[in-house]
Design a protein around this motif. Structure first.
Motif, short mmCIF file in Angstrom:
data_model
loop_
_atom_site.label_atom_id
_atom_site.label_comp_id
_atom_site.label_asym_id
_atom_site.label_seq_id
_atom_site.Cartn_x
_atom_site.Cartn_y
_atom_site.Cartn_z
N VAL A 202 0.84 -1.19 0.00
CA VAL A 202 0.00 0.00 0.00
C VAL A 202 0.88 1.25 0.00
CG1 VAL A 202 -1.90 -1.14 1.21
CG2 VAL A 202 -0.12 0.02 2.53
N VAL A 203 0.25 2.37 -0.37
CA VAL A 203 0.93 3.66 -0.28
C VAL A 203 0.54 4.33 1.04
CG1 VAL A 203 1.12 3.99 -2.76
CG2 VAL A 203 -0.96 4.74 -1.60
N GLY A 204 1.12 5.48 1.32
CA GLY A 204 0.90 6.17 2.60
C GLY A 204 -0.55 6.54 2.84
N SER A 205 -0.91 6.65 4.11
CA SER A 205 -2.32 6.88 4.49
C SER A 205 -2.86 8.22 4.03
CB SER A 205 -2.46 6.76 6.01
OG SER A 205 -1.63 7.71 6.67
N CYS A 228 4.01 -4.29 3.04
CA CYS A 228 4.95 -3.19 2.74
C CYS A 228 4.17 -1.92 2.47
CB CYS A 228 5.81 -3.57 1.53
SG CYS A 228 7.14 -2.40 1.19
N GLU A 229 4.60 -0.81 3.05
CA GLU A 229 4.03 0.50 2.76
C GLU A 229 5.09 1.33 2.05
OE1 GLU A 229 1.53 2.68 5.66
OE2 GLU A 229 2.96 4.34 5.37
N VAL A 230 4.73 1.91 0.92
CA VAL A 230 5.68 2.65 0.09
C VAL A 230 5.16 4.06 -0.15
CG1 VAL A 230 6.54 0.54 -1.02
CG2 VAL A 230 4.64 1.80 -2.05
N TRP A 237 4.01 -1.06 -7.58
CA TRP A 237 3.99 -1.95 -8.76
C TRP A 237 5.28 -2.78 -8.80
CZ3 TRP A 237 7.08 -0.47 -13.28
CH2 TRP A 237 7.01 -1.41 -14.31
N SER A 238 6.42 -2.14 -8.57
CA SER A 238 7.70 -2.85 -8.60
C SER A 238 7.73 -3.94 -7.52
CB SER A 238 8.86 -1.88 -8.39
OG SER A 238 8.91 -0.92 -9.42
N ALA A 242 7.89 -8.08 -7.88
CA ALA A 242 8.89 -8.90 -7.19
C ALA A 242 8.26 -10.01 -6.36
CB ALA A 242 9.76 -8.01 -6.31
N GLY A 243 6.91 -10.05 -6.32
CA GLY A 243 6.23 -11.12 -5.62
C GLY A 243 5.96 -10.86 -4.15
N ILE A 244 6.13 -9.63 -3.68
CA ILE A 244 5.99 -9.33 -2.26
C ILE A 244 4.54 -9.31 -1.82
CG2 ILE A 244 6.41 -7.54 -0.51
CD1 ILE A 244 8.96 -6.85 -2.09
N GLY A 245 3.66 -8.83 -2.70
CA GLY A 245 2.25 -8.77 -2.33
C GLY A 245 1.40 -8.20 -3.44
N ALA A 246 0.10 -8.12 -3.18
CA ALA A 246 -0.86 -7.57 -4.15
C ALA A 246 -0.99 -6.07 -3.93
CB ALA A 246 -2.21 -8.25 -3.99
#
Length: 308
Positions: A202-205, A228-230, A237-238, A242-246
């Motif tokens: 997810v992206v930031g809140s 992971c939060e980006v 997307w990257s 890489a298979g980390i999550g949806a």
């Protein structure tokens, strides 16, 4: 005093003879002499020493002619530059846009734009949505691209096609889903409830995409596992690749990138969580011909991303 009077004075300073100067202009000598006298009257100084033969410039005249030539050169360059602006040979278009949206909306549009206006510079100002909205109100851009809502009391809007949001799931995680065997030539639908055990990126809140994700989880009564939060959607997307999550992605972005078999895409069943992007500019703001052309290309380019 006008540029015509200045040109007369420069001509006389070169020929040093009233009769010759008047003749070269197709004027009578008295009429030409009157024009020079009117110029000297406006300036309050004598430019020419009429008692000398040949005609000489006074000290004030020498300074005036030197500066007048520079002034006329600048005037000529000014009009030539304005003509280049008018014809589209020169100018600037300033676009406000988020960094994520710039990656898939602008490259193809700017390439086409420069084919039509090779001398016009495109300035891309990347910022967050709130900064872009305020910048458009302040007139910092020819136009900006943001999501609704905006303050329509001070901004003109041109709606674009709505973003279609899809769920991008790594193939290493999608095999357990109910529609894992769906036809890969189209985008199958999936109930978001069936994704409750997936890890998510997810992206930031404070970002709109995160707020859409949180609403979707609340509607489906899911307490998501955030792997992971980006900061940005491109990074999300990257990470998904890489298979980390949806992660949630706009289909327009996906259509502009080459996707290998590392991701499967799914439409979310019964989901009406979409983003409505639009082009905004301040009410009454001047829009050049080439800025309008950039908007027209952007609309065409965005539609192709939507239907592609």
């Amino acid at each position: 005093m006008n540029s015509r009077h200045i040109q007369y004075a420069i001509l006389l300073s070169e020929l040093r003879n009233f009769s010759q100067a008047a003749e070269s202009l197709g004027m009578s000598q008295p009429a030409f002499s009157k024009q020079i006298m009117n110029l000297e009257k406006d300036l309050g100084v004598k430019l020419f020493d009429r008692k000398s033969l040949p005609l000489k410039l006074t000290p004030a005249g020498e300074f005036f002619i030197r500066e007048a030539k520079l002034l006329l050169d600048k005037e000529t360059q000014l009009f030539r530059t304005m003509e280049r602006f008018r014809s589209g040979e020169q100018g600037t278009v300033t676009i406000g846009i988020t960094p994520f949206r710039a990656t898939y909306l602008l490259p193809n549009m700017i390439r086409k734009f420069h084919e039509d206006y090779p001398g016009v510079q495109v300035v891309v100002r990347e910022a967050g949505s709130n900064v872009l909205r305020q910048g458009a109100i302040d007139g910092h851009y020819d136009f900006a691209i943001v999501n609704l809502p905006v303050d329509e009391s001070v901004l003109d809007i041109i709606p674009l096609e709505s973003d279609t949001l899809v769920l991008a799931i790594p193939t290493t995680l999608s095999h357990t889903l109910p529609c894992a065997d769906a036809d890969t030539s189209s985008i199958p639908e999936i109930a978001f409830e069936d994704c409750k055990d997936l890890p998510f990126i997810v992206v930031g809140s404070n970002q709109e995409m995160r707020q859409l994700f949180d609403r979707l989880c609340a509607r489906s009564s899911i307490n998501p596992h955030i792997a992971c939060e980006v900061v940005g959607i491109t990074t999300a997307w990257s990470m998904a690749n890489a298979g980390i999550g949806a992660t949630l992605l706009p289909l327009q972005f996906i259509n502009s990138h080459f996707f290998e078999h590392s991701l499967r895409l799914y439409k979310i069943k019964d989901a009406h969580f979409v983003r409505q992007p639009c082009i905004i500019s301040r009410h009454g703001q001047y829009r050049s011909e080439f800025a309008q052309h950039a908007i027209d290309l952007l609309i065409d380019n965005y539609s192709s991303k939507t239907t592609g």
